[in-house]
Design an enzyme around this catalytic site. Structure first.
Site, PDB file in Angstrom:
ATOM      1  N   SER A   7       0.825  -1.209   0.000  1.00  0.00           N
ATOM      2  CA  SER A   7       0.000   0.000   0.000  1.00  0.00           C
ATOM      3  C   SER A   7       0.860   1.260   0.000  1.00  0.00           C
ATOM      4  O   SER A   7       1.641   1.502   0.921  1.00  0.00           O
ATOM      5  CB  SER A   7      -0.923   0.012   1.220  1.00  0.00           C
ATOM      6  OG  SER A   7      -1.547   1.277   1.297  1.00  0.00           O
ATOM      7  N   HIS A  30      -1.146  -1.155  -4.294  1.00  0.00           N
ATOM      8  CA  HIS A  30      -2.433  -0.809  -3.672  1.00  0.00           C
ATOM      9  C   HIS A  30      -2.518   0.706  -3.499  1.00  0.00           C
ATOM     10  O   HIS A  30      -1.654   1.330  -2.869  1.00  0.00           O
ATOM     11  CB  HIS A  30      -2.526  -1.526  -2.323  1.00  0.00           C
ATOM     12  CG  HIS A  30      -3.862  -1.431  -1.670  1.00  0.00           C
ATOM     13  ND1 HIS A  30      -4.934  -2.210  -2.021  1.00  0.00           N
ATOM     14  CD2 HIS A  30      -4.303  -0.642  -0.654  1.00  0.00           C
ATOM     15  CE1 HIS A  30      -5.978  -1.922  -1.257  1.00  0.00           C
ATOM     16  NE2 HIS A  30      -5.626  -0.961  -0.422  1.00  0.00           N
ATOM     17  N   ASP A  32      -4.758   3.698  -2.107  1.00  0.00           N
ATOM     18  CA  ASP A  32      -5.846   4.021  -1.185  1.00  0.00           C
ATOM     19  C   ASP A  32      -6.369   5.435  -1.438  1.00  0.00           C
ATOM     20  O   ASP A  32      -5.706   6.415  -1.110  1.00  0.00           O
ATOM     21  CB  ASP A  32      -5.340   3.945   0.263  1.00  0.00           C
ATOM     22  CG  ASP A  32      -5.138   2.516   0.720  1.00  0.00           C
ATOM     23  OD1 ASP A  32      -6.101   1.728   0.629  1.00  0.00           O
ATOM     24  OD2 ASP A  32      -4.020   2.186   1.156  1.00  0.00           O
ATOM     25  N   MET A  34      -8.969   8.216  -0.468  1.00  0.00           N
ATOM     26  CA  MET A  34      -9.842   8.597   0.658  1.00  0.00           C
ATOM     27  C   MET A  34     -10.383  10.000   0.442  1.00  0.00           C
ATOM     28  O   MET A  34      -9.646  10.887  -0.006  1.00  0.00           O
ATOM     29  CB  MET A  34      -9.055   8.551   1.965  1.00  0.00           C
ATOM     30  CG  MET A  34      -8.393   7.197   2.231  1.00  0.00           C
ATOM     31  SD  MET A  34      -7.665   7.152   3.860  1.00  0.00           S
ATOM     32  CE  MET A  34      -6.803   5.572   3.791  1.00  0.00           C
ATOM     33  N   HIS A  63      -8.231   1.169  -4.366  1.00  0.00           N
ATOM     34  CA  HIS A  63      -9.189   0.942  -3.282  1.00  0.00           C
ATOM     35  C   HIS A  63      -9.884   2.267  -2.988  1.00  0.00           C
ATOM     36  O   HIS A  63      -9.292   3.165  -2.390  1.00  0.00           O
ATOM     37  CB  HIS A  63      -8.403   0.423  -2.058  1.00  0.00           C
ATOM     38  CG  HIS A  63      -9.228   0.217  -0.831  1.00  0.00           C
ATOM     39  ND1 HIS A  63      -8.665   0.010   0.414  1.00  0.00           N
ATOM     40  CD2 HIS A  63     -10.576   0.153  -0.643  1.00  0.00           C
ATOM     41  CE1 HIS A  63      -9.630  -0.157   1.309  1.00  0.00           C
ATOM     42  NE2 HIS A  63     -10.795  -0.064   0.687  1.00  0.00           N
ATOM     43  N   MET A  65     -12.139   4.538  -1.066  1.00  0.00           N
ATOM     44  CA  MET A  65     -12.843   4.774   0.195  1.00  0.00           C
ATOM     45  C   MET A  65     -13.503   6.138   0.073  1.00  0.00           C
ATOM     46  O   MET A  65     -13.116   7.107   0.744  1.00  0.00           O
ATOM     47  CB  MET A  65     -11.844   4.718   1.367  1.00  0.00           C
ATOM     48  CG  MET A  65     -11.423   3.291   1.687  1.00  0.00           C
ATOM     49  SD  MET A  65      -9.889   3.225   2.637  1.00  0.00           S
ATOM     50  CE  MET A  65      -8.712   3.321   1.302  1.00  0.00           C
ATOM     51  N   MET A 134     -11.817  -5.739   4.973  1.00  0.00           N
ATOM     52  CA  MET A 134     -11.036  -4.812   5.795  1.00  0.00           C
ATOM     53  C   MET A 134     -10.782  -5.478   7.143  1.00  0.00           C
ATOM     54  O   MET A 134     -11.723  -5.937   7.791  1.00  0.00           O
ATOM     55  CB  MET A 134     -11.799  -3.498   6.014  1.00  0.00           C
ATOM     56  CG  MET A 134     -11.887  -2.579   4.802  1.00  0.00           C
ATOM     57  SD  MET A 134     -10.305  -2.112   4.039  1.00  0.00           S
ATOM     58  CE  MET A 134      -9.391  -1.417   5.414  1.00  0.00           C
ATOM     59  N   ASP A 172      -6.833  -6.360   4.109  1.00  0.00           N
ATOM     60  CA  ASP A 172      -6.220  -5.038   4.154  1.00  0.00           C
ATOM     61  C   ASP A 172      -6.341  -4.457   5.558  1.00  0.00           C
ATOM     62  O   ASP A 172      -7.440  -4.240   6.058  1.00  0.00           O
ATOM     63  CB  ASP A 172      -6.942  -4.142   3.134  1.00  0.00           C
ATOM     64  CG  ASP A 172      -6.355  -2.746   3.031  1.00  0.00           C
ATOM     65  OD1 ASP A 172      -5.300  -2.492   3.638  1.00  0.00           O
ATOM     66  OD2 ASP A 172      -6.960  -1.911   2.319  1.00  0.00           O
TER      67      ASP A 172
HETATM   68  C1  DX5 Z   1      -6.529   1.636   5.421  1.00  0.00           C
HETATM   69  C2  DX5 Z   1      -6.076   1.329   4.030  1.00  0.00           C
HETATM   70  C3  DX5 Z   1      -4.953   0.373   3.971  1.00  0.00           C
HETATM   71  C4  DX5 Z   1      -3.686   0.831   4.661  1.00  0.00           C
HETATM   72  C5  DX5 Z   1      -3.106  -0.374   5.322  1.00  0.00           C
HETATM   73  O1  DX5 Z   1      -7.735   2.293   5.388  1.00  0.00           O
HETATM   74  O2  DX5 Z   1      -7.139   0.778   3.255  1.00  0.00           O
HETATM   75  O3  DX5 Z   1      -4.677  -0.053   2.645  1.00  0.00           O
HETATM   76  O4  DX5 Z   1      -2.733   1.391   3.788  1.00  0.00           O
HETATM   77  O5  DX5 Z   1      -2.036   0.003   6.095  1.00  0.00           O
HETATM   78  P1  DX5 Z   1      -1.333  -0.985   7.141  1.00  0.00           P
HETATM   79  O6  DX5 Z   1      -0.835  -2.159   6.350  1.00  0.00           O
HETATM   80  O7  DX5 Z   1      -0.267  -0.141   7.705  1.00  0.00           O
HETATM   81  O8  DX5 Z   1      -2.396  -1.382   8.126  1.00  0.00           O
HETATM   82 ZN    ZN Z   2      -6.585  -0.141   1.281  1.00  0.00          ZN
END
Ligand code: DX5
Ligand code: ZN
Length: 215
Positions: A7, A30, A32, A34, A63, A65, A134, A172
């Site tokens: 990620s 990956h 993320d 947000m 991903h 969010m 998750m 994840d």
């Molecule tokens: C959290 C993200 C993850 C995050 C995971 O909301 O979706 O992808 O980067 O990070 P670690 O591996 O540090 O928990």
């Molecule tokens: Zn993620």
């Protein structure tokens, strides 16, 4: 074969192309996204993904969010995503949103927050390439794995096998060497890890060591 999706969230944002180079032995990157609304944090959008695309041969695992992700599917596909995952909790007509992802030429994933039951996916599973479970509440890297999620992974794996769905389970949140073998034994096949890879001094080595544990 277990696949890895480091990620980017835990990478050094001041030098992303160099960071991505370090994990070129992974299968996915990956990404993320947000929106500060579905989750408290804000990260980046399709512009950054597009800028990174020429710097990596990995499959881009986006991903989302974000609330109402149906508004942005085409943008994230055009930016270079190979796989787009949306949260069940964010889209009123999730079945249609999944079709939209496939029509845009991407593989389609649906994510569940820790508290969302697997039953929410019952009529969606035939459409999916991937289910993202998750294993922390989304929004931040570096949180601790929620232990009851082992049971959720096992239950989902059982349903997938029973119907012979060609679905991969992705996990994840809070995945690290200490719990990797246990999530894989439960049925996870694509491993997302931020702090355990990019958060380490040598991300390439960290990835290699994690892979060695499960191959
Ligand atoms: C959290 C993200 C993850 C995050 C995971 O909301 O979706 O992808 O980067 O990070 P670690 O591996 O540090 O928990
Ligand atoms: Zn993620």
């Amino acid at each position: 074969m277990i696949k890895f999706s480091p990620s980017l969230l835990a990478a050094d944002f001041s030098q992303l192309s160099e960071e991505v180079e370090k994990i070129s032995a992974a299968e996915y990157l990956h990404l993320d996204v947000m929106d500060g609304f579905f989750v408290p944090n804000i990260t980046f959008g399709p512009g950054l993904i597009k800028a990174l695309r020429p710097h990596s041969n990995l499959k881009f695992d986006t991903h989302l969010m974000i609330e109402k992700p149906e508004r942005y599917i085409e943008d994230f596909a055009k930016a270079g995503s190979d796989l787009i995952t949306v949260h069940q909790e964010t889209s009123a007509h999730i079945h249609r949103t999944i079709q939209q992802i496939k029509a845009a030429g991407c593989q389609a994933g649906c994510a569940l927050n820790p508290a969302t039951p697997i039953a929410e996916l019952e009529y969606l599973l035939p459409e999916l390439d991937l289910v993202l479970l998750m294993t922390v509440n989304p929004g931040f890297g570096g949180q601790s794995f929620i232990d009851i999620m082992y049971e959720k992974i096992k239950r989902l794996k059982k349903i997938i096998d029973k119907h012979n769905y060609p679905i991969k389970i992705q996990v994840d949140g809070g995945i690290k060497p200490a719990n990797l073998e246990k999530v894989v034994a439960a049925g996870a096949e694509i491993i997302v890890a931020g702090s355990a890879i990019f958060g380490q001094e040598d991300p390439a080595q960290a990835l290699k060591e994690m892979r060695n544990l499960v191959s």
